[in-house]
Motif scaffolding. Structure first.
Motif, PDB file in Angstrom:
ATOM      1  N   HIS A  45     -17.449  68.389 101.528  1.00 56.37           N
ATOM      2  CA  HIS A  45     -17.220  67.044 100.983  1.00 56.37           C
ATOM      3  C   HIS A  45     -18.552  66.312 100.871  1.00 56.37           C
ATOM      4  CE1 HIS A  45     -14.601  63.602 100.044  1.00 56.37           C
ATOM      5  NE2 HIS A  45     -15.560  62.880 100.601  1.00 56.37           N
ATOM      6  N   SER A  46     -18.690  65.517  99.816  1.00 58.99           N
ATOM      7  CA  SER A  46     -19.898  64.731  99.627  1.00 58.99           C
ATOM      8  C   SER A  46     -19.529  63.334  99.154  1.00 58.99           C
ATOM      9  CB  SER A  46     -20.818  65.400  98.601  1.00 58.99           C
ATOM     10  OG  SER A  46     -21.995  64.638  98.423  1.00 58.99           O
ATOM     11  N   GLN A  47     -20.232  62.364  99.701  1.00 61.29           N
ATOM     12  CA  GLN A  47     -20.009  60.969  99.344  1.00 61.29           C
ATOM     13  C   GLN A  47     -21.372  60.298  99.260  1.00 61.29           C
ATOM     14  OE1 GLN A  47     -17.716  58.919 102.302  1.00 61.29           O
ATOM     15  NE2 GLN A  47     -18.046  56.925 101.396  1.00 61.29           N
ATOM     16  N   GLY A  48     -21.594  59.482  98.227  1.00 61.12           N
ATOM     17  CA  GLY A  48     -22.868  58.795  98.152  1.00 61.12           C
ATOM     18  C   GLY A  48     -23.112  58.119  96.823  1.00 61.12           C
ATOM     19  N   TYR A  49     -24.391  57.778  96.615  1.00 61.18           N
ATOM     20  CA  TYR A  49     -24.783  57.145  95.359  1.00 61.18           C
ATOM     21  C   TYR A  49     -26.252  57.422  95.079  1.00 61.18           C
ATOM     22  CZ  TYR A  49     -26.646  53.499  98.465  1.00 61.18           C
ATOM     23  OH  TYR A  49     -27.318  52.829  99.452  1.00 61.18           O
ATOM     24  N   ASP A  63     -17.586  60.596  95.539  1.00 58.06           N
ATOM     25  CA  ASP A  63     -16.798  60.785  96.763  1.00 58.06           C
ATOM     26  C   ASP A  63     -15.835  61.918  96.438  1.00 58.06           C
ATOM     27  OD1 ASP A  63     -15.418  60.687  99.125  1.00 58.06           O
ATOM     28  OD2 ASP A  63     -14.764  58.612  98.914  1.00 58.06           O
ATOM     29  N   GLU A  64     -16.246  63.150  96.759  1.00 56.82           N
ATOM     30  CA  GLU A  64     -15.489  64.294  96.267  1.00 56.82           C
ATOM     31  C   GLU A  64     -15.496  65.473  97.226  1.00 56.82           C
ATOM     32  OE1 GLU A  64     -17.546  64.999  92.610  1.00 56.82           O
ATOM     33  OE2 GLU A  64     -19.367  65.661  93.593  1.00 56.82           O
ATOM     34  N   ASP A  65     -14.400  66.224  97.176  1.00 53.74           N
ATOM     35  CA  ASP A  65     -14.336  67.506  97.861  1.00 53.74           C
ATOM     36  C   ASP A  65     -15.116  68.507  97.027  1.00 53.74           C
ATOM     37  OD1 ASP A  65     -12.754  66.536  99.926  1.00 53.74           O
ATOM     38  OD2 ASP A  65     -10.894  66.992  98.882  1.00 53.74           O
ATOM     39  N   ILE A  66     -15.725  69.474  97.699  1.00 56.91           N
ATOM     40  CA  ILE A  66     -16.589  70.434  97.024  1.00 56.91           C
ATOM     41  C   ILE A  66     -16.120  71.843  97.345  1.00 56.91           C
ATOM     42  CG2 ILE A  66     -18.944  71.312  96.898  1.00 56.91           C
ATOM     43  CD1 ILE A  66     -19.874  68.514  97.681  1.00 56.91           C
ATOM     44  N   ASN A 143     -26.518  59.753 100.856  1.00 57.19           N
ATOM     45  CA  ASN A 143     -25.608  60.887 100.825  1.00 57.19           C
ATOM     46  C   ASN A 143     -25.034  61.138 102.216  1.00 57.19           C
ATOM     47  OD1 ASN A 143     -24.272  62.979  99.461  1.00 57.19           O
ATOM     48  ND2 ASN A 143     -25.718  64.473 100.261  1.00 57.19           N
ATOM     49  N   LYS A 144     -23.737  61.334 102.260  1.00 50.35           N
ATOM     50  CA  LYS A 144     -23.040  61.722 103.485  1.00 50.35           C
ATOM     51  C   LYS A 144     -22.298  63.009 103.166  1.00 50.35           C
ATOM     52  CE  LYS A 144     -19.421  60.017 106.579  1.00 50.35           C
ATOM     53  NZ  LYS A 144     -18.531  58.880 106.819  1.00 50.35           N
ATOM     54  N   SER A 145     -22.707  64.089 103.802  1.00 49.54           N
ATOM     55  CA  SER A 145     -22.148  65.407 103.511  1.00 49.54           C
ATOM     56  C   SER A 145     -21.419  65.962 104.724  1.00 49.54           C
ATOM     57  CB  SER A 145     -23.254  66.389 103.123  1.00 49.54           C
ATOM     58  OG  SER A 145     -23.890  65.970 101.943  1.00 49.54           O
ATOM     59  N   THR A 146     -20.256  66.528 104.472  1.00 53.31           N
ATOM     60  CA  THR A 146     -19.469  67.175 105.516  1.00 53.31           C
ATOM     61  C   THR A 146     -19.535  68.682 105.299  1.00 53.31           C
ATOM     62  OG1 THR A 146     -17.979  65.287 105.635  1.00 53.31           O
ATOM     63  CG2 THR A 146     -17.170  67.354 106.561  1.00 53.31           C
ATOM     64  N   PHE A 147     -19.826  69.405 106.366  1.00 51.12           N
ATOM     65  CA  PHE A 147     -19.932  70.870 106.330  1.00 51.12           C
ATOM     66  C   PHE A 147     -18.919  71.473 107.288  1.00 51.12           C
ATOM     67  CE2 PHE A 147     -24.002  69.236 105.048  1.00 51.12           C
ATOM     68  CZ  PHE A 147     -24.465  70.105 104.064  1.00 51.12           C
TER      69      PHE A 147
END
Length: 152
Positions: A45-49, A63-66, A143-147
């Motif tokens: 998941h990634s969220q940011g601008y 703001d999306e699932d990847i 950027n806020k990334s979820t792994f």
């Protein structure tokens, strides 16, 4: 007077113990973070601008699932491999919850390619959340990334 003196000594000793325990817990936390960080991580998941100050037509927010995002392989020896539109290699250092990544190029290891220092917002045996923010005179990026961990 003697009681006040003993009282102050007692307070100082307790304060010293609390500071000492706090330091130990920070060191243990960093050690635990290092052990948890080692392994293969895939972005889910990634969220940011991104805001370009000169060319606002390039501005974007997300703001999306990847399904096929960035991957990291953090190794015990302090090196990492990153895969995102190619492969980058480098070194990582952990200081508290601050992760410092320095890219080196495979064909020229002496050439430092760039660095990034995301903050670890969350880290468990299966989940890593990194946050980065960069701003200069030309642009601002967050950027806020979820792994998700796929192998230890």
């Amino acid at each position: 007077m003697k009681m006040k003196f003993l009282y102050l000594i007692g307070i100082m000793l307790i304060g010293g113990l609390l500071v000492s325990c706090d330091k130990d817990s920070d060191e243990e936390k960093t050690k635990d973070f290092k052990e948890l960080l080692v392994g293969h991580w895939v972005e889910s998941h990634s969220q940011g601008y991104y805001h370009d100050f000169s060319n606002p037509e390039y501005n974007e927010e997300w703001d999306e699932d990847i399904s096929e995002g960035e991957t990291f392989w953090f190794k015990e020896d302090g090196t990492f491999e990153e895969t995102f539109e190619g492969v980058s290699k480098g070194n990582w250092i952990l200081n508290g919850n601050q992760l410092s990544l320095t890219v080196t190029w495979a064909d020229d290891p002496e050439n430092i390619g760039g660095s990034n220092s995301p903050v670890i917002l969350e880290l468990s045996e299966s989940k890593l959340v990194l946050e980065s923010h960069d701003k200069n005179d030309d642009y601002e990026e967050y950027n806020k990334s979820t792994f998700i961990k796929v192998t230890p």
